[in-house]
Design a protein around this motif. Structure first.
Motif, PDB file in Angstrom:
ATOM      1  N   GLU A 286       0.840  -1.209   0.000  1.00 22.90           N
ATOM      2  CA  GLU A 286       0.000   0.000   0.000  1.00 22.90           C
ATOM      3  C   GLU A 286       0.869   1.251   0.000  1.00 22.90           C
ATOM      4  O   GLU A 286       0.581   2.210  -0.724  1.00 22.90           O
ATOM      5  CB  GLU A 286      -0.927  -0.023   1.209  1.00 22.90           C
ATOM      6  CG  GLU A 286      -1.865   1.169   1.258  1.00 22.90           C
ATOM      7  CD  GLU A 286      -2.750   1.138   2.489  1.00 22.90           C
ATOM      8  OE1 GLU A 286      -3.566   2.060   2.640  1.00 22.90           O
ATOM      9  OE2 GLU A 286      -2.613   0.210   3.319  1.00 22.90           O
ATOM     10  N   ARG A 287       1.956   1.239   0.775  1.00 19.74           N
ATOM     11  CA  ARG A 287       2.836   2.409   0.807  1.00 19.74           C
ATOM     12  C   ARG A 287       3.584   2.579  -0.518  1.00 19.74           C
ATOM     13  O   ARG A 287       3.787   3.692  -0.983  1.00 19.74           O
ATOM     14  CB  ARG A 287       3.846   2.274   1.945  1.00 19.74           C
ATOM     15  CG  ARG A 287       3.275   2.533   3.308  1.00 19.74           C
ATOM     16  CD  ARG A 287       4.361   2.866   4.326  1.00 19.74           C
ATOM     17  NE  ARG A 287       5.311   1.773   4.461  1.00 19.74           N
ATOM     18  CZ  ARG A 287       5.218   0.819   5.374  1.00 19.74           C
ATOM     19  NH1 ARG A 287       4.170   0.804   6.214  1.00 19.74           N
ATOM     20  NH2 ARG A 287       6.128  -0.142   5.456  1.00 19.74           N
ATOM     21  N   VAL A 288       3.938   1.462  -1.166  1.00 17.47           N
ATOM     22  CA  VAL A 288       4.688   1.552  -2.419  1.00 17.47           C
ATOM     23  C   VAL A 288       3.805   2.025  -3.563  1.00 17.47           C
ATOM     24  O   VAL A 288       4.198   2.862  -4.387  1.00 17.47           O
ATOM     25  CB  VAL A 288       5.324   0.185  -2.754  1.00 17.47           C
ATOM     26  CG1 VAL A 288       5.925   0.179  -4.162  1.00 17.47           C
ATOM     27  CG2 VAL A 288       6.389  -0.171  -1.743  1.00 17.47           C
ATOM     28  N   LEU A 289       2.587   1.482  -3.651  1.00 17.45           N
ATOM     29  CA  LEU A 289       1.715   1.784  -4.783  1.00 17.45           C
ATOM     30  C   LEU A 289       0.834   3.011  -4.576  1.00 17.45           C
ATOM     31  O   LEU A 289       0.109   3.395  -5.497  1.00 17.45           O
ATOM     32  CB  LEU A 289       0.832   0.564  -5.068  1.00 17.45           C
ATOM     33  CG  LEU A 289       1.580  -0.735  -5.402  1.00 17.45           C
ATOM     34  CD1 LEU A 289       0.597  -1.882  -5.581  1.00 17.45           C
ATOM     35  CD2 LEU A 289       2.424  -0.565  -6.660  1.00 17.45           C
ATOM     36  N   ARG A 290       0.902   3.575  -3.383  1.00 18.08           N
ATOM     37  CA  ARG A 290      -0.019   4.690  -3.085  1.00 18.08           C
ATOM     38  C   ARG A 290       0.222   5.865  -4.026  1.00 18.08           C
ATOM     39  O   ARG A 290      -0.721   6.510  -4.500  1.00 18.08           O
ATOM     40  CB  ARG A 290       0.158   5.116  -1.641  1.00 18.08           C
ATOM     41  CG  ARG A 290      -0.768   6.254  -1.217  1.00 18.08           C
ATOM     42  CD  ARG A 290      -0.522   6.594   0.235  1.00 18.08           C
ATOM     43  NE  ARG A 290      -0.739   5.402   1.058  1.00 18.08           N
ATOM     44  CZ  ARG A 290      -0.296   5.294   2.321  1.00 18.08           C
ATOM     45  NH1 ARG A 290       0.390   6.283   2.872  1.00 18.08           N
ATOM     46  NH2 ARG A 290      -0.548   4.200   3.009  1.00 18.08           N
ATOM     47  N   ASN A 291       1.462   6.176  -4.330  1.00 22.64           N
ATOM     48  CA  ASN A 291       1.788   7.346  -5.128  1.00 22.64           C
ATOM     49  C   ASN A 291       2.079   7.017  -6.598  1.00 22.64           C
ATOM     50  O   ASN A 291       2.533   7.893  -7.344  1.00 22.64           O
ATOM     51  CB  ASN A 291       3.007   8.050  -4.531  1.00 22.64           C
ATOM     52  CG  ASN A 291       2.738   8.545  -3.124  1.00 22.64           C
ATOM     53  OD1 ASN A 291       1.620   8.964  -2.819  1.00 22.64           O
ATOM     54  ND2 ASN A 291       3.752   8.478  -2.269  1.00 22.64           N
ATOM     55  N   ASN A 292       1.871   5.767  -7.028  1.00 17.42           N
ATOM     56  CA  ASN A 292       2.083   5.390  -8.430  1.00 17.42           C
ATOM     57  C   ASN A 292       0.769   5.482  -9.198  1.00 17.42           C
ATOM     58  O   ASN A 292      -0.252   4.947  -8.760  1.00 17.42           O
ATOM     59  CB  ASN A 292       2.640   3.966  -8.525  1.00 17.42           C
ATOM     60  CG  ASN A 292       4.051   3.875  -7.943  1.00 17.42           C
ATOM     61  OD1 ASN A 292       4.749   4.873  -7.849  1.00 17.42           O
ATOM     62  ND2 ASN A 292       4.448   2.660  -7.541  1.00 17.42           N
ATOM     63  N   ASP A 293       0.802   6.155 -10.370  1.00 15.48           N
ATOM     64  CA  ASP A 293      -0.416   6.273 -11.182  1.00 15.48           C
ATOM     65  C   ASP A 293      -0.551   5.135 -12.198  1.00 15.48           C
ATOM     66  O   ASP A 293      -1.547   5.037 -12.908  1.00 15.48           O
ATOM     67  CB  ASP A 293      -0.454   7.611 -11.914  1.00 15.48           C
ATOM     68  CG  ASP A 293       0.815   7.842 -12.722  1.00 15.48           C
ATOM     69  OD1 ASP A 293       1.728   6.999 -12.631  1.00 15.48           O
ATOM     70  OD2 ASP A 293       0.898   8.869 -13.416  1.00 15.48           O
TER      71      ASP A 293
END
Length: 314
Positions: A286-293
């Motif tokens: 969740e922390r890794v993909l939170r800011n990936n579009d």
């Protein structure tokens, strides 16, 4: 001429010369000098003269025989120049001057003697061989007026010379940095007071010290710029040290917080390892993909590359 015949004044007439001569009395003298203009011996001036003389004598007796001293005053009484006693506060009566003289002084009030007397540089040698510019003031009072007057004739001047000498001896027991930094200033002042009071007591000076206050410490004037640079460098060093300590405390606080969280999670992991692993995996993703579009789902296989086409592309 007959020797028995009296000598006759040639300027007198025969009738005046024959009249017997008498001596002039006080009335004739006063009359001839105008003393009788006030009505003779019984005139107003003659009647007022005794009263005027009595008033003058009374004023002289009152001003030189009656003395009122305030609460903080004492006075020495001398008889024909010799010490006769000490009088205290209140109304006191002595013999009139010049038989007895009275010299009063304040004894209950602290007096201040600054050293040096004027604004000037006073250099003293420290224990480590440096020169320090030091000014101070002595607080003192008269505890015994007779001893102060007769055993210390120079009074405050002698006290100033003693204070200067004893302060120099005290400064020689301290380092330059200690004196200018003010860390042991109270100890410096106490030592100086002790030295001075012991000498004053040995002199039977009648002086009691209330204290010594250091008013200025610093380097010699000609070295002021150099010592200012040194002080600025020390201030910079102190500020850098404070910043480093603050940075350390901040990171230690963060590390302690992370260690606490880790210990909490580890305790949960020991209770349910599989559940804890999945939870940690999901939280990390969740922390890794939170800011990936963009998100890539599934696996893809890359197409083989043609070596000939690769060479033509070059």
């Amino acid at each position: 001429a007959d020797p028995d015949e009296p000598v006759r004044n040639p300027w007198l007439t025969p009738d005046e010369a024959s009249t017997p001569r008498r001596s002039a009395n006080i009335e004739d003298i006063l009359r001839s000098r105008g003393g009788g203009s006030g009505g003779g011996a019984g005139g107003p001036a003659a009647r007022l003269a005794p009263w005027l003389a009595l008033a003058l004598i009374t004023a002289w007796l009152a001003s030189t025989s009656i003395h009122y001293l305030a609460k903080d005053e004492r006075a020495l009484v001398t008889t024909l120049g010799r010490y006769a006693g000490t009088i205290g506060p209140g109304l006191n009566v002595t013999l009139p001057w010049p038989l007895q003289s009275v010299d009063r002084r304040e004894v209950g009030k602290d007096m201040v003697s600054p050293l040096p007397e004027q604004e000037a540089e006073t250099l003293m040698l420290t224990r480590d061989g440096e020169l320090v510019d030091l000014s101070f003031q002595v607080l003192w009072r008269i505890s015994d007026l007779r001893a102060f007057t007769y055993n210390l004739p120079e009074g405050e001047a002698a006290l100033r010379r003693l204070a200067d000498a004893q302060m120099r001896a005290t400064v020689a027991e301290f380092d330059f940095a200690t004196i200018t930094g003010g860390k042991r200033q109270a100890e410096l002042q106490q030592r100086a007071v002790g030295r001075m009071q012991r000498v004053l007591d040995a002199w039977h000076s009648g002086i009691a010290l209330s204290g010594v206050e250091v008013t200025r410490t610093g380097p010699p004037a000609r070295l002021a710029d150099t010592f200012k640079k040194i002080a600025d460098a020390r201030d910079g060093e102190r500020k850098n040290l404070e910043d480093a300590v603050a940075w350390r405390e901040d990171h230690l606080k963060s590390a302690r917080s992370e260690a606490k969280d880790f210990n909490f999670i580890y305790d949960e992991y020991k209770l349910a390892p599989e559940v804890t692993r999945k939870r940690m995996y999901f939280e990390m993703m969740e922390r890794v993909l939170r800011n990936n579009d963009k998100v890539v789902l599934g696996a893809t296989q890359a197409a083989p590359v043609d070596p000939a086409a690769s060479k033509e592309g070059r």
